[in-house]
Design an enzyme around this catalytic site. Structure first.
Site, PDB file in Angstrom:
ATOM      1  N   ILE A 245     -46.238 -37.757 -36.871  1.00 58.14           N
ATOM      2  CA  ILE A 245     -46.596 -38.410 -35.602  1.00 58.14           C
ATOM      3  C   ILE A 245     -47.838 -39.272 -35.751  1.00 58.14           C
ATOM      4  CG2 ILE A 245     -47.266 -38.020 -33.203  1.00 58.14           C
ATOM      5  CD1 ILE A 245     -45.767 -35.361 -33.326  1.00 58.14           C
ATOM      6  N   ALA A 246     -48.893 -38.690 -36.347  1.00 59.40           N
ATOM      7  CA  ALA A 246     -50.166 -39.406 -36.427  1.00 59.40           C
ATOM      8  C   ALA A 246     -50.965 -38.870 -37.598  1.00 59.40           C
ATOM      9  CB  ALA A 246     -50.954 -39.246 -35.126  1.00 59.40           C
ATOM     10  N   VAL A 247     -51.904 -39.725 -38.078  1.00 59.12           N
ATOM     11  CA  VAL A 247     -52.787 -39.339 -39.172  1.00 59.12           C
ATOM     12  C   VAL A 247     -54.216 -39.523 -38.711  1.00 59.12           C
ATOM     13  CG1 VAL A 247     -53.482 -39.781 -41.547  1.00 59.12           C
ATOM     14  CG2 VAL A 247     -51.093 -40.041 -40.884  1.00 59.12           C
ATOM     15  N   GLY A 248     -55.042 -38.494 -38.888  1.00 59.51           N
ATOM     16  CA  GLY A 248     -56.447 -38.556 -38.504  1.00 59.51           C
ATOM     17  C   GLY A 248     -57.351 -38.335 -39.699  1.00 59.51           C
TER      18      GLY A 248
ATOM     19  N   MET B 159     -59.194 -35.695 -40.410  1.00 56.08           N
ATOM     20  CA  MET B 159     -59.158 -34.346 -40.954  1.00 56.08           C
ATOM     21  C   MET B 159     -57.744 -33.846 -41.198  1.00 56.08           C
ATOM     22  SD  MET B 159     -62.048 -32.293 -38.750  1.00 56.08           S
ATOM     23  CE  MET B 159     -61.317 -30.735 -39.245  1.00 56.08           C
ATOM     24  N   ALA B 160     -56.781 -34.351 -40.443  1.00 56.72           N
ATOM     25  CA  ALA B 160     -55.462 -33.745 -40.491  1.00 56.72           C
ATOM     26  C   ALA B 160     -54.385 -34.762 -40.142  1.00 56.72           C
ATOM     27  CB  ALA B 160     -55.391 -32.568 -39.522  1.00 56.72           C
TER      28      ALA B 160
ATOM     29  N   VAL C 275     -50.640 -34.961 -38.017  1.00 54.10           N
ATOM     30  CA  VAL C 275     -49.873 -34.261 -36.982  1.00 54.10           C
ATOM     31  C   VAL C 275     -48.392 -34.586 -37.159  1.00 54.10           C
ATOM     32  CG1 VAL C 275     -49.552 -33.896 -34.509  1.00 54.10           C
ATOM     33  CG2 VAL C 275     -51.838 -34.397 -35.413  1.00 54.10           C
TER      34      VAL C 275
ATOM     35  N   ASP D  48     -66.209 -34.438 -28.677  1.00 53.04           N
ATOM     36  CA  ASP D  48     -65.546 -35.627 -29.225  1.00 53.04           C
ATOM     37  C   ASP D  48     -64.567 -36.209 -28.212  1.00 53.04           C
ATOM     38  OD1 ASP D  48     -65.043 -37.563 -31.139  1.00 53.04           O
ATOM     39  OD2 ASP D  48     -63.422 -36.432 -32.084  1.00 53.04           O
TER      40      ASP D  48
END
Length: 646
Positions: free
Chosen positions: A24-27, A29-30, A32, A141
């Site tokens: 779904i998504a890339v951040g 730290m992690a 998803v 945050d």
């Protein structure tokens, strides 16, 4: 090109339970993923820490802390965490899956939002944060990326990865956590010491962005944005969106005050202000479409439902004393059946106005007077003081003149929260009813009051503190240093240095002299009187500890001192002495006849040193013939026992 095809986790099953279907998504730290819990047959989101970070204990701890913290927040506006675990090098959280988008997506697609939509998003966000704050946690945050909006209109707060207990102070790394555009000033000045008010500040920035379509502070580098957070107030949204309600400006100004003490103390308090502001707005103000909106071509009546579902409308009840909508025959029949016969006509005579006629005339005059009064009030003789707070003085004067009012006196006042040159308050206050052509007094901000740090070098500490308070400053941290030039107890320097301009009420750190550095002599093993005399002659005070200890020194001699030899103290500082109660006595074990190794081990275990005497005959022997201290004798611990070997 579908990048999920190259993701090694897609298609795998973690922990024998969670089947990873898509990324779904890339951040930072992690990553998803959308996944299926094969055990419960439900879709959920898997937040998987990057393998490179999984080896870092600090990141793993923060990751797991998110799971534990959010699991305690059973709130409908918080993304729920179901599970946490590890599979090989993958550390993951199993979370509630929200089909929809983020607030960042909405702002990117639509620009500025109508006030109604912005409030419909802000209120559940504050409700979620309020639950966290009352549970003892700070998000730290908050940003549009962490606000999820489901396809069904539900608003949820996500990513509590930086969560901390409200009363936790963590300043070990000095790193500034959070996203630069939404950082409160105190997060920049003193990283790690933030409380619930940093979330309040971030929500104020997010609200500003929803109302205007842009961030309040921008720049070519993060350093510029950080500087603006520290030194510039968030502007009023109405300065970007003309005509925006004053109440919305007030919410933003309150939430984003640079001084934490001026802000609402937590999200619950801010939510109360937001609801008061909404109640004061008209339907037209709530549905006003800002020029910055990129959805202006749509029907404005539907905009309110594109982000949040339209709330159920409640039909207006019929007032208790209002006639039913039946003005014809039915109404006539209801009254005629109770009508009494008409009275006979009175006999004619000289006209005299009776009491009834007088009462009727008086009533007519009263009605006429009231009507005239209402006409007079509504005939344009009165107006309302326009909302000019946070406007520049020039703009405020223009709005007053446009409303048919005159500008009275202009007063000036220092303000820590209102930008210099803008209006702090008016007399009468905004919204008050006032006769046209009357005057309105303006109070304009001179910005924060600044004072110069006085020169305090050579001033005694107590007098220096008095001087700072008299000049409108506060004494701050006091540290002590050795000085050959400044007497003990007097100020060496200040931080910031003398002559620097600072906001009134700011703290000034002081460096105070400990006098010249003096070396502490070694007095261990000395008698108490001799040790005291030597230390006092060197310029120190002497304190004797109440508890004595066993040592190699005789009873009454100095067994230990604090600080030790070679340390530096100022004149008059204290050296603490601990006296000896003599060596500890230990019973000597019997090792005659034992092998050398066994005898040595037993004696050393009892606290003795061992010396071997082999002579000529014992060079090749391995049995203890005798020992220097007899078995059962009490000998000072640490003594040397000699064993003779044959």
């Amino acid at each position: 090109m579908d990048t999920t095809l190259h993701d090694p986790l897609v298609g795998q099953v973690l922990d024998g339970r969670y089947r990873v279907d898509a990324r779904i998504a890339v951040g930072g730290m992690a990553t998803v993923y959308r996944a299926v819990d094969t055990r419960l047959d439900r879709v959920l989101a898997l937040k998987v820490m990057h393998p490179g970070l999984a080896a870092d204990g600090t990141f793993v701890e923060r990751f797991i802390r998110e799971a534990k913290s959010v699991a305690r927040l059973a709130h409908p506006n918080v993304v729920q965490v179901f599970d946490q675990g590890t599979d090989r090098s993958y550390v993951y959280l199993a979370m509630e899956y929200i089909a929809g988008c983020t607030l960042r997506d909405v702002l990117r697609d639509r620009g500025a939002l109508q006030p109604r939509a912005a409030l419909d998003i802000l209120e559940p966000v504050l409700a979620a944060l309020g639950a966290a704050h009352r549970a003892g946690f700070v998000h730290r945050d908050m940003k549009p990326e962490n606000v999820l909006i489901g396809d069904d209109g539900r608003v949820k707060v996500a990513d509590f990865g930086l969560v901390r207990s409200v009363d936790t102070v963590t300043s070990t790394t000095g790193a500034v956590l959070g996203t630069v555009a939404y950082l409160a000033p105190e997060q920049i000045e003193t990283p790690g010491t933030a409380d619930a008010r940093v979330d309040v500040y971030a929500c104020g920035v997010v609200f500003y962005e929803m109302l205007t379509g842009e961030k309040p502070h921008d720049g070519d580098s993060p350093a510029i944005v950080l500087y603006k957070h520290l030194h510039e107030d968030v502007p009023a949204p109405s300065s970007i969106v003309p005509g925006l309600a004053y109440e919305l400006d007030q919410v933003v100004a309150s939430a984003t005050a640079r001084t934490p003490a001026v802000r609402p103390h937590d999200a619950v308090a801010l939510l109360g202000q937001v609801r008061e502001a909404r109640a004061a707005l008209t339907e037209e103000q709530l549905d006003a479409l800002p020029p910055q909106a990129r959805s202006a071509e749509h029907d404005a009546t539907e905009d309110r439902t594109s982000v949040i579902p339209r709330s159920l409308t409640v039909p207006r009840p019929l007032p208790v004393n209002e006639d039913e909508p039946d003005g014809g025959e039915g109404a006539m029949n209801r009254t005629s059946r109770f009508r009494s016969p008409p009275p006979p006509p009175p006999r004619r005579g000289p006209f005299r106005p009776g009491r009834g006629v007088v009462a009727l005339v008086a009533a007519l005059l009263l009605v006429f007077g009231v009507g005239a009064g209402v006409w007079y009030i509504n005939s344009g003789q009165f107006t309302k003081v326009p909302a000019v707070l946070t406007q520049t003085q020039q703009r405020a004067e223009q709005r007053l003149e446009a409303a048919g009012l005159e500008v009275g006196s202009v007063e000036h006042r220092y303000s820590d929260t209102v930008k210099r040159g803008t209006v702090i308050e008016t007399d009468p206050e905004p919204g008050a009813r006032i006769r046209k052509n009357d005057s309105v007094t303006l109070v304009v901000s001179d910005g924060p009051q600044t004072v110069k740090v006085p020169d305090l070098k050579g001033t005694r500490l107590d007098k220096a503190k008095e001087r700072l308070k008299a000049d409108g400053l506060q004494p701050g941290l006091v540290t002590k240093e050795f000085s050959d030039d400044v007497l003990k107890g007097f100020v060496i320097s200040s931080g910031p240095e003398a002559g620097t301009e600072r906001r009134a009420g700011s703290a000034v750190a002081l460096v105070v002299s400990k006098g010249p550095a003096l070396d502490v002599p070694d007095v261990t093993g000395d008698d108490l009187d001799d040790a005291r005399a030597e230390l006092e002659e060197a310029g120190f005070q002497v304190e004797v500890a109440s508890k004595e200890i066993n040592s190699e020194f005789d009873k009454g001699q100095v067994a230990a001192q604090s600080p030790q030899e070679g340390a530096q103290l100022g004149e008059g500082d204290t050296v603490t002495l601990t006296l000896s109660k003599g060596p500890e006595l230990v019973e000597v074990p019997d090792v005659v006849g034992d092998s050398v190794d066994d005898a040595t081990a037993e004696l050393e275990a009892a606290g003795f040193s061992v010396d071997e005497d082999r002579g000529l005959l014992g060079l090749f022997g391995d049995t203890v013939k005798s020992q220097s201290a007899a078995a059962g004798e009490s000998v000072p611990k640490g003594s040397t026992i000699t064993i003779t070997i044959r």
